[in-house]
Motif scaffolding. Structure first.
Motif, PDB file in Angstrom:
ATOM      1  N   LEU A 162      11.455   2.646   1.948  1.00 46.90           N
ATOM      2  CA  LEU A 162      11.410   1.207   1.658  1.00 46.90           C
ATOM      3  C   LEU A 162      12.557   0.659   0.793  1.00 46.90           C
ATOM      4  CD1 LEU A 162       7.562   0.988   1.048  1.00 46.90           C
ATOM      5  CD2 LEU A 162       8.760   0.447   3.172  1.00 46.90           C
ATOM      6  N   THR A 163      12.749   1.165  -0.397  1.00 44.07           N
ATOM      7  CA  THR A 163      13.796   0.600  -1.256  1.00 44.07           C
ATOM      8  C   THR A 163      14.666   1.711  -1.847  1.00 44.07           C
ATOM      9  OG1 THR A 163      12.590   0.757  -3.332  1.00 44.07           O
ATOM     10  CG2 THR A 163      12.192  -1.210  -1.997  1.00 44.07           C
ATOM     11  N   ASP A 164      15.861   1.309  -2.268  1.00 44.38           N
ATOM     12  CA  ASP A 164      16.755   2.295  -2.871  1.00 44.38           C
ATOM     13  C   ASP A 164      16.236   2.759  -4.223  1.00 44.38           C
ATOM     14  OD1 ASP A 164      18.286   2.125  -0.666  1.00 44.38           O
ATOM     15  OD2 ASP A 164      20.003   1.144  -1.590  1.00 44.38           O
ATOM     16  N   VAL A 171      20.252   4.485   5.558  1.00 38.27           N
ATOM     17  CA  VAL A 171      19.371   5.101   4.554  1.00 38.27           C
ATOM     18  C   VAL A 171      17.969   5.371   5.107  1.00 38.27           C
ATOM     19  CG1 VAL A 171      20.600   4.338   2.497  1.00 38.27           C
ATOM     20  CG2 VAL A 171      18.869   2.835   3.504  1.00 38.27           C
ATOM     21  N   ARG A 172      17.544   4.544   6.037  1.00 38.65           N
ATOM     22  CA  ARG A 172      16.243   4.795   6.683  1.00 38.65           C
ATOM     23  C   ARG A 172      16.273   6.145   7.411  1.00 38.65           C
ATOM     24  NH1 ARG A 172      12.378   6.652   7.739  1.00 38.65           N
ATOM     25  NH2 ARG A 172      10.735   6.050   9.176  1.00 38.65           N
ATOM     26  N   LYS A 181       0.835  -1.189   0.000  1.00 40.74           N
ATOM     27  CA  LYS A 181       0.000   0.000   0.000  1.00 40.74           C
ATOM     28  C   LYS A 181       0.884   1.258   0.000  1.00 40.74           C
ATOM     29  CE  LYS A 181      -3.780   2.059   2.711  1.00 40.74           C
ATOM     30  NZ  LYS A 181      -3.191   2.887   3.790  1.00 40.74           N
ATOM     31  N   LYS A 182       1.920   1.183   0.793  1.00 35.57           N
ATOM     32  CA  LYS A 182       2.790   2.344   0.891  1.00 35.57           C
ATOM     33  C   LYS A 182       3.525   2.613  -0.430  1.00 35.57           C
ATOM     34  CE  LYS A 182       6.024   4.753   3.780  1.00 35.57           C
ATOM     35  NZ  LYS A 182       6.768   4.830   5.027  1.00 35.57           N
ATOM     36  N   VAL A 183       3.998   1.528  -1.037  1.00 35.36           N
ATOM     37  CA  VAL A 183       4.678   1.691  -2.327  1.00 35.36           C
ATOM     38  C   VAL A 183       3.739   2.360  -3.321  1.00 35.36           C
ATOM     39  CG1 VAL A 183       5.666   0.457  -4.301  1.00 35.36           C
ATOM     40  CG2 VAL A 183       6.264  -0.257  -1.976  1.00 35.36           C
ATOM     41  N   ALA A 184       2.494   1.881  -3.321  1.00 36.40           N
ATOM     42  CA  ALA A 184       1.505   2.463  -4.249  1.00 36.40           C
ATOM     43  C   ALA A 184       1.296   3.942  -3.956  1.00 36.40           C
ATOM     44  CB  ALA A 184       0.189   1.694  -4.132  1.00 36.40           C
TER      45      ALA A 184
END
Lengths: 237, 403
Positions: free
Chosen positions: B61-63, B236-237, B31-34
């Motif tokens: 979440l991702t690089d 990175v977080r 959901k967050k990625v979206a």
């Protein structure tokens, strides 16, 4: 991040000089008032301050040290002539900008100063003048013992700072000179002896009232091998 | 260039572990990625939403996502060609020797399994980026630790984009660290103890009696914890969080770490060496998500303007805010002003979703204020702090929004 090692180091039989490193015994701490000697290590960036303090406090040469940011702290409890002494080593950043406002807090009440230069880098030696000024600027009393350490002498082919030049400088500034290598495992005892020598002096100060500092000035302790170290680096006090 | 995109995955919070919650986590994450992509793809880009995503649980979440969102957070146009060096800076730069020494020794910043050749190539790039930024901005001065920041950007976004992002960061968030002296850095460090005092006076008094100073937090502050955390995912977080927040947020996060370790500190001998030694050894298993959320809460409860700082530090806190923050917020507001407003009103209209007063000190009355503000838990107090601080420090901006 440098990983300080507290009280690491094996229990060694007392040497001829009556020195032995002991494991930090916290249970004993509670009952015995242990004297603390606070030593600050200063010098240009990358001369090996962190490695030297590691060698002394941890016994090993760290293979991946990074730039020190601010001040790192390591300590080791040693025994000198039956008295347990906690040696606190404050390892400082070499970059100039950290010296002025950042590090001054850590100059307070130091018992000794270790100046480090890199024998393979002349600028690190010529900058010592500035480091001495820096030290004086932080109101370190003139009678606080100071030693000069030329590091990286295992890189024989690259030596730029001749011993006699360093010795002259040490004489002029009332310091003992040591040439050593934090990297060379054969030198590890020698590194220890630098700090032990200071600790001995500090211990002796109580009774000797600094006369010792005058008597010993300018005596170069060139440490080539552990065997030699045992004879030469014995407690000068 | 995505060097580590696969490694940016995975939650760092233990709360998200465990089989039963695994599906919940996957769903949440999806959901967050979206939501992030929706904010990215909306026209104009919804920077305020991206800011909230960067702060809230799990960050970006991702690089792969970071490569897209970090430029937005810094208001850097990725279509602009990256700055290119015209001459061989290594021969003319006064900082080259120091940069070289620091970069050569920065082996630990690279992934453990990376082939030596690749690492050495990246180290060369690292030197080039730093020298280029310094050359283009003669008002900036290199400090040991700057390389720890630059390497993080290099590993996530690659050389070209890293140069643009770090250049922007250096003239804003990191500006105070890059003065000719460290005086302003010292002023910022001076915020640490007043924050601790607000939350835990006992701990504050203990640390004052120990005369521990604040240098234990220096590397945390000026490298955004890049120098002291060994797990790159945690670094990175935190960068997600700091990039989305006020430039003083790292000092709030530092305070939260100290507060988190309260018992250890109080159990310590009350002397400078013991306390400095304890605190400078940062635990590698910190509950990052919880701490991030607390840091955001603290910022809202005790903003820099409310801290009992000495005059210089106070001036610095305000100056930092004014100089570094306004244009980011204005930039994002220009792209989507209604979101900022909507967010603010949503907060005001939902008093039932109050944040927990985890860090409220009994002797202060800030809790009342917090309750009135009615922060939403899901959003995270810090996200609101961003909006709030922008309004606080940019009165003209506020007038524009509330005509």
């Amino acid at each position: 991040m440098a990983q300080p090692i507290l009280g690491h180091g094996s229990l060694q039989p007392a040497s001829a000089a009556g020195l032995a490193s002991l494991e930090l015994d916290s249970s004993l701490d509670q009952y015995v008032q242990i004297r603390i000697f606070k030593i600050i290590v200063i010098g240009d960036s990358n001369v090996g301050k962190t490695c030297l303090t590691f060698r002394f406090c941890g016994g090993t040469f760290p293979d991946k040290t990074e730039a020190t940011i601010g001040v790192d702290f390591r300590e080791k409890t040693v025994e000198i002539e039956g008295e347990k002494i906690k040696v606190q080593v404050w390892d400082t950043a070499g970059q100039e900008r950290f010296r002025k406002s950042m590090v001054e807090h850590y100059y307070r009440n130091v018992h000794a100063v270790v100046f480090v230069y890199d024998v393979t880098k002349m600028t690190s030696f010529t900058n010592l003048k500035m480091w001495i000024q820096e030290c004086n600027g932080h109101a370190v009393p003139p009678l606080v013992p100071k030693v000069l350490v030329g590091n990286k002498c295992d890189l024989r082919e690259q030596i730029q700072v001749p011993s006699n030049l360093a010795l002259k400088f040490a004489d002029a500034h009332n310091m003992l000179l040591f040439e050593t290598s934090a990297k060379d495992p054969k030198e590890s005892q020698n590194v220890e002896s630098i700090f032990m020598c200071l600790a001995c002096r500090l211990k002796a100060q109580k009774s000797l009232l600094y006369r010792d500092a005058e008597r010993q000035q300018g005596k170069v302790q060139k440490l080539e091998s552990p065997q030699e170290a045992n004879s030469k680096a014995s407690c000068p006090c | 260039m995505a060097l580590r995109s696969a490694q940016g995955d995975g939650p760092t919070s233990s709360r998200w572990d465990g089989g039963a919650e695994k599906t919940d986590f996957t769903a949440k994450r999806k959901k967050k990625v979206a939501e992030i992509y929706q904010a990215l793809n909306s026209d104009p880009t919804d920077v305020a939403a991206l800011r909230r995503m960067a702060i809230s649980e799990g960050g970006l979440l991702t690089d792969e996502i970071r490569q897209k969102v970090w430029p937005k957070l810094l208001n850097v146009n990725t279509n602009d060609p990256p700055p290119i060096s015209g001459k061989d800076l290594r021969q003319v730069s006064k900082d080259y020797q120091q940069v070289l020494l620091d970069v050569r020794r920065s082996l630990r910043r690279f992934p453990p399994g990376m082939p030596e050749e690749q690492r050495e190539g990246l180290q060369e790039e690292l030197i080039d980026i730093i020298l280029l930024i310094l050359e283009r901005n003669p008002q900036l001065h290199y400090y040991q630790g700057y390389h720890d920041i630059v390497v993080t950007f290099l590993l996530v976004v690659g050389e070209g984009l890293a140069t643009s992002l770090v250049e922007k960061l250096s003239t804003h968030h990191l500006r105070d660290f890059m003065d000719p002296t460290m005086d302003n850095t010292k002023h910022i460090l001076n915020c640490l103890m007043p924050i601790i005092d607000q939350v835990n006076p006992e701990l504050h008094d203990f640390m004052q009696s120990a005369e521990v100073g604040t240098i234990f937090a220096l590397s945390w502050l000026i490298t955004w914890f890049g120098h002291v955390l060994s797990d790159f995912r945690h670094v990175v977080r935190l960068y997600d969080f700091f990039l989305a927040c006020h430039p003083l947020m790292p000092i709030y996060f530092a305070a939260v770490i100290v507060l988190h370790r309260e018992q250890e500190v109080l159990d310590c001998d009350c002397d400078m060496a013991s306390v400095h030694h304890l605190l400078s050894q940062i635990p590698q298993d910190l509950p990052y998500e919880t701490l991030i959320s607390r840091a955001g809460d603290l910022f809202v409860q005790f903003p820099p303007s409310k801290l009992a700082l000495d005059a210089a530090a106070q001036q610095q806190a305000e100056k930092t805010a004014a100089s570094t923050f306004k244009d980011f917020e204005l930039a994002s507001a220009q792209q989507r002003p209604d979101t900022v407003l909507r967010q603010r009103f949503r907060g005001l209209l939902r008093p039932e979703e109050r944040t927990k007063d985890v860090l409220t000190k009994p002797r202060t009355n800030h809790f009342v204020k917090l309750a009135v503000m009615g922060l939403t838990v899901a959003l995270g107090a810090a996200a609101l702090a961003v909006v709030k601080s922008a309004l606080e420090w940019a009165p003209k901006f506020q007038l524009q929004l509330f005509p």
